[in-house]
Design an enzyme around this catalytic site. Sequence first.
Site, PDB file in Angstrom:
ATOM      1  N   CYS A 166       0.857  -1.197   0.000  1.00 29.94           N
ATOM      2  CA  CYS A 166       0.000   0.000   0.000  1.00 29.94           C
ATOM      3  C   CYS A 166       0.890   1.244   0.000  1.00 29.94           C
ATOM      4  O   CYS A 166       0.579   2.257  -0.620  1.00 29.94           O
ATOM      5  CB  CYS A 166      -0.891   0.032   1.234  1.00 29.94           C
ATOM      6  SG  CYS A 166      -1.888  -1.441   1.503  1.00 29.94           S
ATOM      7  N   HIS A 182       0.916   5.086  -1.492  1.00 23.06           N
ATOM      8  CA  HIS A 182       0.368   6.034  -0.504  1.00 23.06           C
ATOM      9  C   HIS A 182       1.371   6.517   0.529  1.00 23.06           C
ATOM     10  O   HIS A 182       0.990   7.271   1.422  1.00 23.06           O
ATOM     11  CB  HIS A 182      -0.836   5.395   0.201  1.00 23.06           C
ATOM     12  CG  HIS A 182      -1.933   4.965  -0.739  1.00 23.06           C
ATOM     13  ND1 HIS A 182      -2.615   5.850  -1.535  1.00 23.06           N
ATOM     14  CD2 HIS A 182      -2.451   3.742  -1.007  1.00 23.06           C
ATOM     15  CE1 HIS A 182      -3.516   5.189  -2.249  1.00 23.06           C
ATOM     16  NE2 HIS A 182      -3.442   3.903  -1.957  1.00 23.06           N
ATOM     17  N   CYS A 208      -8.004  -2.617  -3.388  1.00 29.18           N
ATOM     18  CA  CYS A 208      -6.592  -2.298  -3.620  1.00 29.18           C
ATOM     19  C   CYS A 208      -5.718  -3.510  -3.314  1.00 29.18           C
ATOM     20  O   CYS A 208      -4.810  -3.853  -4.060  1.00 29.18           O
ATOM     21  CB  CYS A 208      -6.148  -1.143  -2.712  1.00 29.18           C
ATOM     22  SG  CYS A 208      -6.410   0.470  -3.426  1.00 29.18           S
ATOM     23  N   CYS A 243     -32.970   1.755  16.323  1.00 28.75           N
ATOM     24  CA  CYS A 243     -31.767   2.526  16.684  1.00 28.75           C
ATOM     25  C   CYS A 243     -32.177   3.899  17.219  1.00 28.75           C
ATOM     26  O   CYS A 243     -31.619   4.401  18.189  1.00 28.75           O
ATOM     27  CB  CYS A 243     -30.870   2.722  15.469  1.00 28.75           C
ATOM     28  SG  CYS A 243     -30.570   1.253  14.488  1.00 28.75           S
ATOM     29  N   CYS A 273     -33.031   4.665  21.065  1.00 25.76           N
ATOM     30  CA  CYS A 273     -31.958   4.977  22.010  1.00 25.76           C
ATOM     31  C   CYS A 273     -31.200   6.226  21.597  1.00 25.76           C
ATOM     32  O   CYS A 273     -30.984   7.124  22.401  1.00 25.76           O
ATOM     33  CB  CYS A 273     -30.974   3.812  22.108  1.00 25.76           C
ATOM     34  SG  CYS A 273     -31.560   2.468  23.147  1.00 25.76           S
ATOM     35  N   HIS A 274     -30.768   6.286  20.337  1.00 25.69           N
ATOM     36  CA  HIS A 274     -29.752   7.262  19.949  1.00 25.69           C
ATOM     37  C   HIS A 274     -30.315   8.584  19.442  1.00 25.69           C
ATOM     38  O   HIS A 274     -29.563   9.519  19.212  1.00 25.69           O
ATOM     39  CB  HIS A 274     -28.796   6.638  18.938  1.00 25.69           C
ATOM     40  CG  HIS A 274     -28.064   5.444  19.506  1.00 25.69           C
ATOM     41  ND1 HIS A 274     -27.231   5.548  20.585  1.00 25.69           N
ATOM     42  CD2 HIS A 274     -28.086   4.130  19.171  1.00 25.69           C
ATOM     43  CE1 HIS A 274     -26.741   4.347  20.882  1.00 25.69           C
ATOM     44  NE2 HIS A 274     -27.256   3.471  20.042  1.00 25.69           N
ATOM     45  N   CYS A 281     -25.313  -4.268  19.328  1.00 28.55           N
ATOM     46  CA  CYS A 281     -26.586  -3.581  19.566  1.00 28.55           C
ATOM     47  C   CYS A 281     -27.756  -4.526  19.279  1.00 28.55           C
ATOM     48  O   CYS A 281     -28.665  -4.662  20.085  1.00 28.55           O
ATOM     49  CB  CYS A 281     -26.720  -2.352  18.664  1.00 28.55           C
ATOM     50  SG  CYS A 281     -26.089  -0.835  19.400  1.00 28.55           S
TER      51      CYS A 281
END
Lengths: 151, 259
Positions: free
Chosen positions: B73, B77, B112, B175, B178-179, B220
């Site tokens: 990589c 990069h 990649c 979800c 709760c959030h 969750c």
Amino acid sequence: MMKQLNYLPGLMLLLGFALPAVAVEPYYAWQVDEFAINQPLGGLQGDPARGKKVVIDKNRGNCLTCHAMPIPEEPFHGTIGPSLAGIASRLNEGQLRLRIVDEKQINPMTIMPGYYRDPKNFNLVLDEYSGKTFLTAQEVEDVVAYLMTLK
Amino acid sequence: MKRQLNKLLMIIALLVSGTVGFPLQAAEPHSGYDYLTQSTREMQDDEFANPGMVEVEKGKRLFNRVGNNGKSCATCHGAEGEKLNTKNIAHYPVYNEEFKEPFTLQMQINLCWEDQLDEVPFIYDCVDLVALETFVRSRARGEKVNVDVSGPIKPYYDAGKELYNTRFGQVDVSCAHCHEMNAGKHLRGQVLSQGQTNGFPEYRLGSGRITSLHRRMTECFRSFRAEPFDLGSEEFINLEIYLNARGNGLKIETPAVRY
């Protein structure tokens, strides 16, 4: 032939003892009347001492996760729902029963689980809970009996 | 008459208390960081104290590992990932025109790995791929999450939003319960956060492990006694699109420290 069947009475006796222990409680239908379920589920009698244990038990009622309750020996009460201190002076037995069985009958948006909804109505339930209500009818009645002591 | 009046009063009470009837206003996004204690914040901010940095190092080793064709990589990069475009990292998931599907950062890294290094691709969300994702996303620390959902990714975002608002499991909650509706309140000793994703993969103090977003969603689901979707499934990817876009503007904190 007779010799081979010698174990049969013993086996039947064993089964006789084992069966009641594994028998699954039937699902009792309930009826809403004026924002209350006035008849005890399955005609069962609740016990407040057992109910208090269900309320605290993390794998059963687990009420303290969301509600503050007059149980000072348990730390960290939740703040999602209202405090249940004195709840029996605000709601009667039938009204409490409906709120435990299926709060969505009153508030369709609620986060509160229905502890005795028809298991057929659930979406993508984990295998181990499939076909089961959250609490048994006896546990619901025990919790109702306990909450009725919170005057 | 009295009965009808009762019902009417009840409905009015519920409307006034805001628990039913009105569509919920989306609150301003808050990172899970805002719900941490001061000492945990300091742990996250300190490069030497943050336990998630071990995962970053592990990811960096993989990033520099030479593949079957002699490339790594780092060949494109940089050894520290310094040539990665951090703005691009903050865009993920993006719609991949060639494959005609949404691509998460993990999918892009895996592509990649296969094409550029001539290596066997990873299984989605496996430990090595999560380590690589942690390294790559940590390069964009401080960059603002910026998912563009106006293009061909929109239907996937919408599907994710619908899942977010669907009740699952025996506990029968979504979800959002709760959030969104209860963020900031106490679930026993735990404070509910908005469930933002800007810190993933994150280090969890409870388990002592790095946790990917899909792994966290699996937890969750199990906690509300629902059968989770598969890691890397279409459903979880759609949720990831919705969740990341929901946190647009939050700074990337990978590896965040959470409870």
